[in-house]
Scaffold this active site. Sequence first.
Site, short mmCIF file in Angstrom:
data_model
loop_
_atom_site.label_atom_id
_atom_site.label_comp_id
_atom_site.label_asym_id
_atom_site.label_seq_id
_atom_site.Cartn_x
_atom_site.Cartn_y
_atom_site.Cartn_z
N TYR A 53 0.08 -4.70 0.27
CA TYR A 53 0.81 -3.72 1.07
C TYR A 53 0.64 -3.97 2.57
O TYR A 53 1.58 -3.81 3.35
CB TYR A 53 0.36 -2.30 0.72
CG TYR A 53 1.04 -1.75 -0.51
CD1 TYR A 53 2.04 -0.80 -0.41
CD2 TYR A 53 0.69 -2.21 -1.77
CE1 TYR A 53 2.68 -0.31 -1.54
CE2 TYR A 53 1.32 -1.73 -2.91
CZ TYR A 53 2.31 -0.78 -2.79
OH TYR A 53 2.94 -0.31 -3.90
N ASN A 99 4.42 5.97 -8.91
CA ASN A 99 5.72 5.82 -9.55
C ASN A 99 6.02 7.04 -10.40
O ASN A 99 5.16 7.89 -10.61
CB ASN A 99 5.74 4.57 -10.45
CG ASN A 99 5.71 3.26 -9.67
OD1 ASN A 99 6.21 3.19 -8.55
ND2 ASN A 99 5.13 2.23 -10.25
N HIS A 151 0.37 2.20 2.09
CA HIS A 151 -0.67 1.23 1.72
C HIS A 151 -1.70 1.94 0.85
O HIS A 151 -2.26 2.97 1.24
CB HIS A 151 -1.32 0.68 2.99
CG HIS A 151 -2.48 -0.24 2.74
ND1 HIS A 151 -2.54 -1.11 1.68
CD2 HIS A 151 -3.65 -0.41 3.43
CE1 HIS A 151 -3.69 -1.79 1.73
NE2 HIS A 151 -4.37 -1.37 2.77
N HIS A 211 11.34 -1.72 -3.95
CA HIS A 211 11.51 -0.35 -3.43
C HIS A 211 12.36 -0.33 -2.16
O HIS A 211 12.15 0.49 -1.27
CB HIS A 211 10.15 0.31 -3.16
CG HIS A 211 9.32 0.48 -4.39
ND1 HIS A 211 9.47 1.54 -5.26
CD2 HIS A 211 8.33 -0.28 -4.91
CE1 HIS A 211 8.61 1.43 -6.25
NE2 HIS A 211 7.91 0.34 -6.07
#
Length: 757
Positions: A419, A204, A396, A132
């Site tokens: 994360y 997503n 996160h 990402h």
Amino acid sequence: MSQKNPAEPVAKATGDAVPTGPSRGRQEGVPGKPAPASPQLGEPTTPIEPLPPKADQHGPETVGPTGQPTGADRARMAQSGAHLTTAQGARLPDSDHSLKAGPRGPVLLQDHHLREKLMHFDHERIPERVVHARGAAAHGVFRSYGAAAAVTRAAFLAPDVETPVFVRFSTVLGSRGSADTVRDTRGFATKFYTEEGVFDLVGNNIPVFFIQDAIKFPDVIHAAKPHPDREIPQAQSAHDTFWDFVSLHTEATHHTLWNMSDRGIPRSYRMMEGFGVHTFRLANAEGASTLVKFHWKPRLGVHSLVWEEAQLLAGTDPDFHRRDLYDAIEAGAFPQWELGIQTFPDTEDQIFEGIDLLDPTKIVPEELASVQPVGLLTLNANPSNFFAEVEQVAFHVGHLVPGIDATDDPLLAGRMFSYLDTQLTRLGGPNFGQIPINRTHAPVNDMLRDGFHQTAVHRGAAPYKPNSLDGGCPFFAGADTGAFIEVPVEVPAGRKVREAPASFDDHFSQPRLFWQSMSPVEREHIIAAYTFELGKCYEQTIKERALAVLANVDSDLCAQVAAGLGLPVPDATEPLADPAPSPRLSQLGATWPLDGRVVGVVVDQDVDTTGVHAVREAVLDAGMVPLVVAPAGGVPATGGDPVTVQRTFATARSVEFDALVLIGAPQAGADAHGARDAKAGYPGSSIGDPRVLALITEAYRHGKALAGWGGADAVFEAATIPADAPGVILADIEQALPLLWENLAAHRVWQRFPAAA
């Protein structure tokens, strides 16, 4: 003792009036203006204070590192003063020359400004995200409808609560410098700054993932990233290592099929669904729990690029998606999504209608569990600094608030670890939450101390519990005072194993469900995508193995791809499932608002601009953006008021327009020859500029609506576009534009994409 700055005249910034903030509605200007004020021709010499941000921009809320509102204007976080200074505020008379021993002498070691300037420049970059890395983001607000209040005590989902948000969209595979329009999964991450703390919904645009267990995440990313020996191909899945992995690891089949569909190349972030992927657990005020899947539904509908458009845009405008997002916000066409939830009983087996809710490679069709709208997200402001906000924002999945909890999804469990861990390297230590864009808007009293980039100035002598030196503060909270309390679910007892439940073994029934839910046009695009991607692989065995996977999804899909590859069709190794199709998975069949769509108005240099102004007015009134395209730049004014040209025949390409209006038959421009512009070599009739023929032919091929009058029929004929073809409108302005809007509302003229027999 304070010291005043030397008294010097400092002028206020001059130029365009700067509104106080963006507003929905008609915007007369074309988005993309780089600064709030127009520059003067020469270099400015009168000192002025820094210009304010543009009307469409603002930065993070001004809260302190511990969540306390400061009440300061956002401008207090930006640069100030009219004069160049060092990082410590000392004014500088020069920043063009190093300090030297004479004009031709050596540079002196004592040049503190040179040292500071180069040191900071040398460290301006931080490590990009492993995944990402390529993204864009915007500020906005989420307004809750209150429909979720029965199933969760989360305060931001109570009736009529408004919560500030920051939303980042991204591609998964590419580096920061890659193109926007590659075939890839997109991230849709939302940071809610709630009164109970930060809640991050990190999802997503595809509702399933390649893997079921986080221990496989390094494998799928290593396989999909560029080959490690040559660092190619960039931001693509059309290569051997990706297909080697997904053809061997067949739980990836469902996500791969979504990626090969039109969902893998969205038209815009504004026309993209979002999904939380995992199943989460909600808890209401009474402690009752419900399982849930989160969905974002775009107000403009789900829409995608066709593959040729995506390829062209990667060259002509690799920033297409981020430009589209920022321009829409600047134009006042604020992107909106409804947040919806699918809810399921929190049963012991966590299975709904035979679907394991802990398997992140499975969806629950909306026909089995409807998506209930619970709130509206509106993005209404662009960042004022990309690095400070978009690049430094840290999400996160473990940033939860009371009333929302995790489940035992094994992929979610690994994300809960990963994360946090990645921020230590990217953002330089454990205090990344104190970076302005990451700061919570709730009070913080965490007893965490020190570390790199600590910006809070803590007080007290006892950052531990229990203590008496600080009066016992901070105290534990109870459920009645808003504590985050995990839902006390029963944990199944058993032996320690590295296994997956048997319900995770079905890798093909849901890919078949997706395939059977597609329209004929969408199936053609999937076939083309598989054929292209596998055709880019070198190893024949990988192609053959991928076909063997497709044989277990659908025999026709497999046969069509095999024909494109020139390979034999394998037999299925498992019985084909027979799921009921889910029509909601298709992107076709509905109509949508026109907000922010781009209409090209193609004219000749000698056009009567009265008609051009009429078209522009109509486009603006419909909430869209008109771009005038002419043989050359400037301000034509024949027969009417002047009109500014935004694109020339040399700079325009069909892929940036959603529809085209052709006024008359534009004659060839002065630069319409191959040595000046290769597009001018388009073969065909001598009627009009050959680049206009190329423009409308390309738009026609991509299923875009076309309208024209005043001689435009001759240009369509020269481009071999039938006058009676679907979505081709030859009529006067009063008749043509309403029909054009009608075609635009369906996103494309889908009748131009006949499916194979």
